[in-house]
Design an enzyme around this catalytic site. Structure first.
Site, PDB file in Angstrom:
ATOM      1  CG  HIS A 384      -9.417   4.159   3.360  1.00  0.00           C
ATOM      2  ND1 HIS A 384      -9.183   3.497   2.183  1.00  0.00           N
ATOM      3  CD2 HIS A 384     -10.432   5.021   3.102  1.00  0.00           C
ATOM      4  CE1 HIS A 384     -10.009   3.944   1.246  1.00  0.00           C
ATOM      5  NE2 HIS A 384     -10.786   4.858   1.786  1.00  0.00           N
ATOM      6  CG  ASP A 388      -9.986   0.303  -1.605  1.00  0.00           C
ATOM      7  OD1 ASP A 388      -9.083   0.848  -0.948  1.00  0.00           O
ATOM      8  OD2 ASP A 388      -9.796  -0.307  -2.669  1.00  0.00           O
TER       9      ASP A 388
END
Length: 412
Positions: A384, A388
């Site tokens: 992450h 995204d």
């Protein structure tokens, strides 16, 4: 100037193994102290997290010293031997002290610090390194009862010592007395397997990946009915056209490579200085070799046709399982696929192979109903820090779409 004076002492060092700073393990010396060698001759075989590595002689001369024995952990660039002129006195660079062998395991006179050049006893099951055979003979250990932890089940000296430690000695009888009937020796409730070499480094890397990365896993199904039907037709043609025997994994890799070529944000690597997005897909293929997880890389996979990709993958898998992979063959991957469908697994959470930012986990397809579609479980784990969730979800959706329309994509 004499020939002796022309030869300068040269250190034999542990080479860079592909993962900077990680240790290797000495598997077997092919020479002994005092042997004459020629530059380029293989002196020793090392095991790394990814492969076995032959270390060549850096110069011609005589082996003056060997400072690490089979089973020892050795650091990258550490000196493990010295080659120079015969009789030259050269103190080798110090290494971290290895765990000393018990007194009973001392080698015969003249063999300390080297591997015997002559033949040594072999196990009736599997195969053993020369030093393991010597240690077994000195300690009365039957090699056929020893479980080897080296590549391909090779028995190392430390395996022999571990087997000796688990054996329960019988009590000594008093002089002049009649020995009482002995009870069956109690077996150890566990088997001790040293954590070292490929297993140790793989464990360290997995732990570091989970500890240092922000890993998230997304899951979904893909309708694999078209893929499985297409696979059946390919196999029919393969028998008649001298083509490779295609597998489900070949088709999944094909779909994945084509998809990630369209998503550079996922076909990427991460460091705290930069995120590198690649236009070329160098596809890592996770292979369980039975002793460690290796990830050979198929270069520029998105540019390969299905036949060429299947052949390249089959070669990479075979080299991984035979221990023939080199560090270069496992370096530079941009995304990895781990397929456990063949083991009957449906869902699992794959761990990202740093510095990559994505790994695709593939499970076994199962019918949604007796007459329904075959659903293939897909798990995309991503970092992450680099991508995204919405973008990762789009990548996973496109992988599923490529699987569902594989026959069309293959025709384009």
């Amino acid at each position: 100037m004499s020939a002796k004076e022309e030869i300068m002492a040269t250190d034999v060092r542990v080479p860079t193994t592909g993962n900077s700073g990680e240790d290797a393990v000495v598997l077997e010396w092919l020479v002994s102290v005092g042997d004459a060698v020629t530059e380029g001759d293989t002196l020793v075989v090392l095991e790394t997290a990814k492969a076995t590595v032959d270390v060549p002689a850096p110069a011609s001369g005589t082996v003056l010293a060997i400072t690490a024995q089979p089973g020892d952990d050795v650091a990258e660039h550490a000196t493990i031997a010295v080659v120079g002129a015969a009789g030259e006195a050269t103190p080798p660079a110090p290494l971290p002290e290895a765990t000393p062998l018990p007194e009973a395991t001392a080698l015969p006179e003249g063999l300390e610090g080297s591997t015997p050049a002559g033949p040594a006893p072999r196990a009736s099951r599997g195969h053993a390194s020369p030093r393991a055979a010597i240690v077994a003979e000195r300690n009365g250990v039957d090699l056929s009862t020893v479980t080897g932890t080296g590549p391909g089940g090779r028995i190392l000296a430390l395996d022999v010592l571990a087997a000796k430690r688990t054996a329960t000695p019988l009590p000594e009888a008093r002089e002049g007395s009649t020995p009482a009937p002995s009870a069956p020796a109690e077996q150890s409730p566990f088997t001790s397997i040293p954590v070292r070499g490929a297993r140790k480094v793989t464990a360290q890397r997995m732990h570091a990946a989970l500890a240092e990365m922000a890993q998230v896993t997304l899951t979904r199904y893909a309708d694999a009915s078209t893929l499985l039907g297409y696979l059946g037709r390919l196999r029919e043609q393969a028998e008649r056209r001298d083509l490779p025997r295609f597998t489900v994994n070949d088709l999944v890799l094909f779909a994945t490579a084509r998809t990630f070529a369209q998503h550079p944000e996922a076909n990427a690597t991460f460091s705290w200085d930069e995120i590198r997005q690649y236009s070329r897909v160098d596809l890592g293929v996770a292979v369980d070799t039975g002793r460690a997880l290796l990830v050979p890389v198929v270069r520029d996979a998105a540019s390969l046709g299905l036949v060429d990709l299947a052949r390249a993958t089959a070669t990479a898998v075979e080299r991984a399982r035979s221990g023939a992979l080199t560090p270069d063959e496992m370096a530079g991957g941009t995304v990895t696929v781990s397929n456990l469908g063949g083991a009957g697994v449906h869902w699992f959470t794959p761990v990202v192979n740093p510095p990559q930012v994505c790994i695709l986990g593939v499970g076994r397809a199962l019918p949604s109903s007796p007459a329904g579609a075959d659903l293939m479980p897909l798990s995309l784990t991503f970092d992450h820090r680099a991508i995204d969730g919405a973008a990762a979800g789009a990548v996973l959706a496109d992988v599923a779409d490529a699987i569902e329309n594989l026959d069309i994509i293959a025709a384009l």
